[in-house]
Structure formats: structure tokens, C-alpha cells
Design a protein around this motif. Sequence first.
Motif, short mmCIF file in Angstrom:
data_model
loop_
_atom_site.label_atom_id
_atom_site.label_comp_id
_atom_site.label_asym_id
_atom_site.label_seq_id
_atom_site.Cartn_x
_atom_site.Cartn_y
_atom_site.Cartn_z
N GLY A 388 0.79 -1.23 0.00
CA GLY A 388 0.00 0.00 0.00
C GLY A 388 0.82 1.27 0.00
N ILE A 389 1.96 1.27 -0.66
CA ILE A 389 2.81 2.47 -0.73
C ILE A 389 2.01 3.65 -1.29
CG2 ILE A 389 3.69 1.94 -3.08
CD1 ILE A 389 6.08 3.11 -0.46
N SER A 390 2.25 4.85 -0.72
CA SER A 390 1.49 6.02 -1.16
C SER A 390 1.92 6.52 -2.53
CB SER A 390 1.64 7.16 -0.15
OG SER A 390 1.05 6.80 1.08
N PHE A 391 3.24 6.49 -2.78
CA PHE A 391 3.71 6.95 -4.09
C PHE A 391 5.11 6.40 -4.35
CE2 PHE A 391 5.29 9.96 -1.04
CZ PHE A 391 6.52 10.37 -1.50
N ILE A 392 5.47 6.37 -5.63
CA ILE A 392 6.81 5.95 -6.06
C ILE A 392 7.34 7.00 -7.04
CG2 ILE A 392 6.34 3.50 -5.73
CD1 ILE A 392 6.06 3.34 -8.86
N MET A 393 8.56 6.79 -7.53
CA MET A 393 9.14 7.71 -8.52
C MET A 393 8.81 7.22 -9.92
SD MET A 393 10.62 9.75 -6.44
CE MET A 393 9.54 9.21 -5.13
N GLY A 394 8.70 8.17 -10.84
CA GLY A 394 8.60 7.83 -12.25
C GLY A 394 9.68 8.59 -13.00
N ILE A 395 10.62 7.85 -13.59
CA ILE A 395 11.77 8.45 -14.28
C ILE A 395 11.84 7.82 -15.66
CG2 ILE A 395 14.31 8.57 -14.24
CD1 ILE A 395 14.04 8.49 -11.15
N PRO A 396 12.08 8.61 -16.71
CA PRO A 396 12.10 8.02 -18.05
C PRO A 396 13.06 6.82 -18.11
CG PRO A 396 12.32 10.41 -18.18
CD PRO A 396 12.42 10.04 -16.72
N LEU A 403 21.18 12.53 -11.76
CA LEU A 403 21.70 12.02 -10.49
C LEU A 403 22.49 10.72 -10.67
CD1 LEU A 403 18.63 12.81 -8.22
CD2 LEU A 403 20.80 14.02 -8.26
N ASN A 404 22.46 10.14 -11.88
CA ASN A 404 23.24 8.92 -12.14
C ASN A 404 22.91 7.77 -11.21
OD1 ASN A 404 24.66 9.49 -14.45
ND2 ASN A 404 26.36 10.47 -13.34
N TYR A 405 21.65 7.43 -11.15
CA TYR A 405 21.24 6.22 -10.42
C TYR A 405 20.00 5.68 -11.11
CZ TYR A 405 17.20 8.48 -8.18
OH TYR A 405 16.00 9.10 -7.95
N GLN A 406 19.56 4.48 -10.72
CA GLN A 406 18.40 3.89 -11.35
C GLN A 406 17.26 3.76 -10.34
OE1 GLN A 406 21.71 3.63 -13.03
NE2 GLN A 406 21.56 1.49 -12.48
N SER A 407 16.07 4.10 -10.80
CA SER A 407 14.90 4.07 -9.94
C SER A 407 13.80 3.32 -10.67
CB SER A 407 14.50 5.51 -9.61
OG SER A 407 13.35 5.53 -8.81
N THR A 408 12.54 3.71 -10.45
CA THR A 408 11.43 3.08 -11.17
C THR A 408 10.99 3.99 -12.31
OG1 THR A 408 10.01 3.93 -9.39
CG2 THR A 408 10.53 1.59 -9.37
N SER A 409 10.49 3.37 -13.37
CA SER A 409 10.19 4.11 -14.60
C SER A 409 8.69 4.34 -14.77
CB SER A 409 10.71 3.30 -15.79
OG SER A 409 9.93 2.11 -15.92
N PHE A 410 8.37 5.12 -15.81
CA PHE A 410 6.98 5.31 -16.18
C PHE A 410 6.34 3.95 -16.52
CE2 PHE A 410 8.66 9.55 -18.02
CZ PHE A 410 8.62 10.14 -16.78
N HIS A 411 7.11 3.07 -17.16
CA HIS A 411 6.59 1.74 -17.49
C HIS A 411 6.37 0.91 -16.23
CE1 HIS A 411 8.31 3.05 -21.33
NE2 HIS A 411 7.58 2.12 -21.93
N ASP A 412 7.29 1.06 -15.27
CA ASP A 412 7.19 0.26 -14.04
C ASP A 412 5.87 0.53 -13.30
OD1 ASP A 412 9.67 -0.92 -14.47
OD2 ASP A 412 10.74 0.59 -13.29
N GLN A 413 5.47 1.80 -13.25
CA GLN A 413 4.22 2.09 -12.53
C GLN A 413 3.01 1.51 -13.27
OE1 GLN A 413 1.79 4.84 -13.41
NE2 GLN A 413 2.78 5.00 -15.41
#
Lengths: 458, 257
Positions: A388-396, A403-413
Motif C-alpha cells: 500500500g505504498i502512497s507513491f513511487i518515482m517515475g523516471i524516463p 543524479l546517475n542512479y536507477q529508480s522506477t520508470s513510467f513503465h514500471d508504474q
Amino acid sequence: MTYQISVGGQRFRFVDLKALMAKASPPRSGDYLAGVAAGTAAENIAAKMCLADVPLKNFLTEALIPYEDDEVTRLIVDTHDRQAFAPVSHMTVGQFRDWLLSPAATSASLAALAAGLTPEMVSATSKLMRNQDLILAARKVEVVSRFRNTIGLTGTMAVRLQPNHPYDDRLGIAASIVDGLLYGCGDAVIGINPASDSIPALTGLVEMLAEIIARYEIPTQSCVLTHVTTSIAMAERGVPVDLVFQSIAGTEKTNASFGISLATLREGYEAGQSLRRGTIGNNVMYFETGQGSSLSADAHHGVDQQTCEARAYAVARAFHPLLVNTVVGFIGPEYLYDGKQIIRAGLEDHFCGKMLGVPMGCDICYTNHAEADQDDMDTLLTLLGTAGISFIMGIPGADDVMLNYQSTSFHDQLYIREVLGLKRAPEFQQWLDRMRVTDMHGRLVPQNPCQSLLRIAI
Amino acid sequence: MSANNKAAVLTLDPWEKLRRHTDARIALGRCGNSLPTARVLEFAFAHASARDAVNIPFDAKALHASLSELGVKSLAISSRAETRQIYLARPDLGRQLAETDAGRLRAEVATPCDVAIVVADGLSSTAIAANAIPFISGLLPHFEKEGLSTGVIVTVRNGRVAIGDEIGALMQARLTLMLIGERPGLSSVDSLGAYITYAPRIGLSDAARNCISNIREAGLKPPLAVAKIMWLIREALKRKLTGVDLKEEQQVALPES
């Protein structure tokens, strides 16, 4: 006060509650680096057994960081609500875990309890919980916050659209904003990590976001993630600042290393309130945190990194934030070594934040020198979506080129929405529908070159 | 497969032209809600290259051969982080010289020098392999022209920036110039960082240094990086300091890219 226990014919002693907590923590590199972790696997479990028998009440009298030395401790103690605490005040840490997992703990009872819990209590409890326990308990909690839309409703998950660019090029940022909006992202916030720290440059970015949101009547909020004192300065000049950002931590000394105190945050909160830019709510703060920051600042007082982190949520809740984001894998392998440690930390942070009543999101992420990859991020995303996470990141493409790191993408959400049926913030979903980005079920529809949002990047 | 079938599976994003504005991975298209195969594999390759930059051991032999061709004497030493795994988990050990190596370095030092040049693998051996020699070969003629002495060039396996403090102190240098592999990003696996520290000694913090970052062919090209670092070195030696005070001026006075 010392704590001790005999297990399997062996006697284990812990010099105080702080040491007991640290040795009961699931293993992670930061606690080894700090020299506070259990020496053996058996000592780790013995510490958990010993901690299970500690009354919750003890945390109200045995401060891990002395009251006199630390304003975060003073905040925790002075704002503790004894009446809210009453229903669980007779329990030990172990009994409290059992209660949380039982049907007796409901969304309503947990909401009423939040002000009666301290970060140390929820951190201690989390140390006795397996990953599934952290998910099950957190899932019961609904924390709702509002500015121009409603974040945190059960069954929803919002996304921060993070359109960073290595030198803040406006068209570069705009291109990523278009991409994100057309993938249905941006309800948590459209939030830029700027490369620059000069007020004129930052003002330009704030105005650009305000203009986009106004022109397309997007029910969302903007944020340029800069130091709170800079946001205050911009607010004083009438710059259209929506959310006031700051990185925060769980000890006074760590916060001092960030150049802030509770008083600075209070000023930031008041500056944000004074602009009255929210339409349906006035949660104006956006905080970021992450395990390891206190050790990194040499300001942990011998407290384990997860407990330091939970204390940051006590700081956050004093200012009624819209968003609190644990940037879980950003700090590097000397604090969280690999995917297993990052996944565990993400679940702990989400659980502790939600128990304390803050709108918890997670930057599900890693750096290239950590022993982790996108598979680990998929796992944590799936677990946090379930929790039930409230929000995540969306990065192309999950690749932050600034910032040179990997997160979650628009596709991931989109993936997690498809698998778990998670909806967007309702106001934002209606807007996407109106703009023909999605259909009435919230599914993306194919776009054509006439889509008006494409004009953002001209 | 017919073109029609292909179109039914893949949804293209009609804003590919926006890619000219940013290196961000936009307009990737989708199959249902998911990334197309080619995009998944491109990302995986970029990540694999970044992982290799972190994990492939630093080739000290090749570097020393190239330095020798430049006519420079060099010495290979290690930090106290004995393995790559220890190095990543224990930054403190990467800041300290292995004990025997401190002795070896001491034996090499005959006279004090102006600038101690140190090359450390840091988080990217790829950065060292690609950019250390182009940078150093551009730098040394400037040193010669301006009469700046260097001692032996020290290369460090599993080193962090601060190990240059101990090395500079042992070499009795006025200033340490540390070249180190930076944390690789997906699109920048070979970035070299250059740090200068005036009056190097154990216990300095990063606030005492100045840094030039992103030195690589596709970023700040080595010749321009050399011009920038020479400006900083001259100012540091003249004003007898590095760090925050020098940084203020650096922002206005440095040659532009």
C-alpha cells in the motif's frame, strides 16, 4: 539499564536499549560499518528474543539519544500522546507485533494509535517482523494527504514525475514531463532535482512548472528540490512555490549537517502555508530521508541506522507533509550492500512511516556500485505496491541522467497498476481521462501527434 | 510476422523527436504496459558496462607501462581494502594505505615536491583506462613549463579520494592531485574526477578540496580539464589553500567549456 537473555545454553548481555536494538537489527552493511551490529548470527536472534520481551513503556523512559542532547528526542517525548498510547501501553514489543497482525488492529484503530507511538517503538517492532509482516501491517494503514489532489487513498498509488536534466535545460526537462504525463504519471508531484543552486535559475524552473500546471489545469503540484532556506527566500519574493522540500534525518546533529533545525523547518512550513497555493488541502511539505544519513554525517550516537531513519518520520509528521520519500538505495553499498538489504530497508521504512502516520512513498532505487539490479527493483516495487505504498518515482526508462542512479520508470508504474489494480489520485485520473491520455478504466490509449500536451516541449 | 501483427503488439510513442532535447530515455514505446525487448536489453547492456567499470580490476601494469613511455617513474600501491567487496563496504579502509606500502613509498621519496600526482581506481577502472593517460600527458608539459616538481606518480588499487592525503604527506608535497574513477552512471561509465588538496595530511575532510568532475571524451574533454585544473593548482599554490574559499572564485574565473 542492561538487558540479558539465555538461549540454547548461552547467555547474551546487552549494555543498554540502544545496543539491544542495534544487535536485533536484520544485518546491513551500515550497522557493521558503524560497529553496532551483532557479532554473530546467534547474537542477532538472541537480541530479537530479548527485545520481544521489552515493555513498550520502556521506550518512554529510556531515551536512545538523551533528551538534553537532541531536539529530535525532545520533539518525540514532548509530543507523545499518552491517551492514544493507552490501548497498547501494557504490551511488550513482541505482543505488539502479534496484535498488529491480528484482526484487532484495524485501519481505524491504527489511525487512532499513531500519535501514541514513538519511532523507537515501531523500529523495535519492525526488527521482530519478517517481510510479510511488514507488508501485512502497513497495508492496514491509510494515510491521506492533500494539496491539489488526494494522495494515499486505499487502492491508489501516486507517482512523482522526475524530469531531471544534467544542466536544467528547459526543453530537456519539458520533454521528460511530456513523456511522463503521457504515461499517466505526475499525481504525487512534478518534482525536479535541479543541477543549479542559484535563486534566479531555480525561480525559472518553479515558474516553468507553475505555468505548465496552470495552462493545462493539471490537478497536481510542483516542487524544485532545493534547500528549505532557498524555498523560503523564493516564497518571500512571491515565486509560485507549491511544495517546500527538505532532506531530513532523525538526529539533531545530522539535520545540522544538512544546514537545518526544527526551527528552520517550521519557517519553511509557514512560508509554504503563506502562499495558499493548495486548492483542496494544505499539506505543503515534501521530505526525503534514507537509512545511513546519520552515520554518513557521523551523527548517529551509536543508534542503528534503521532507528535513526524512523526518527526522521517523527520530524516529518510534525509538519503535516504531503509526501515523505525514503530514497532507499541511493546512499550506496556501505550502508545497504545489495538487493536483499535494500528490499528489507524499503519495507521497514514504509512500515515505520505508515505506523507513525506519515504519507510514505519510496524511491525504489540503487546505484551502480551496489550489488543490485532492475530485478531487485521489480521485487521491491511489487512488495511495496502490495503493502500500500502512497507513491513511487517515475523516471524516463528508470535512468536518472542527472543524479546517475536507477529508480522506477513510467513503465514500471504501469506494470504494478496492471498487476495489482492500483488507481491514480482520483482528481488526476479524471484529468488524464479528459486529456485523452487514458480511457475510462485508467488504461493508456495510443497517442497521435495532435495531442495538446506535446506542446509543452515546444 | 506481418507488419500488421507487429503494430498490434507494439505501441509507438509519436514524440520521438523530443529525444533531441535530452539523453533521458523518453519515447521508448511499449508492448501493452511493458518495455519493448530492444529497450530492455539496451538498458541491461548499459548497466552491465557500469558494473564492469566498478568490478573489473584496475590494470596497474598497463598504466605503469604507459607512464614509463611518458618518461615518468611510478609506484603501485594498495589501500587497506584487500578485495573489491571490502572496498565497497568499508570506505574507511579505502582511505588508508596498506602498512607495507607506506614503507615502500617512504623509501621512494628523496626530496619534497610541489605536486604529488596520485591515480586511484575509485569506482571505475574504466575511467582510469580511458582517461588517466590523456589527462596526465596533457598535464606534464604545463608542470615542466611552470617549474612545478612532481615526485613518483603513485597508483592505488581500491583507493578513495582521502588516501591522497596520506600519500601527499609522505611525499612532503605542497599539494596532492588525485585522479580517481567516479561512480559510473548508465550513460557515463568512464568519468574521471580530479581533486586537489593543499598541504595534504591525514584527517582532512572533503571541504578542504576542490574538484573537477566528469572528465571523459563525451563530457569534459581531457585538454579542457587540464586547463581547469592548472588554473586551480596555480591559485591554490599562490593562495596556500584549497576548499570552500577557492571554490567561490572557481565558479567565476574558471575557463568555460
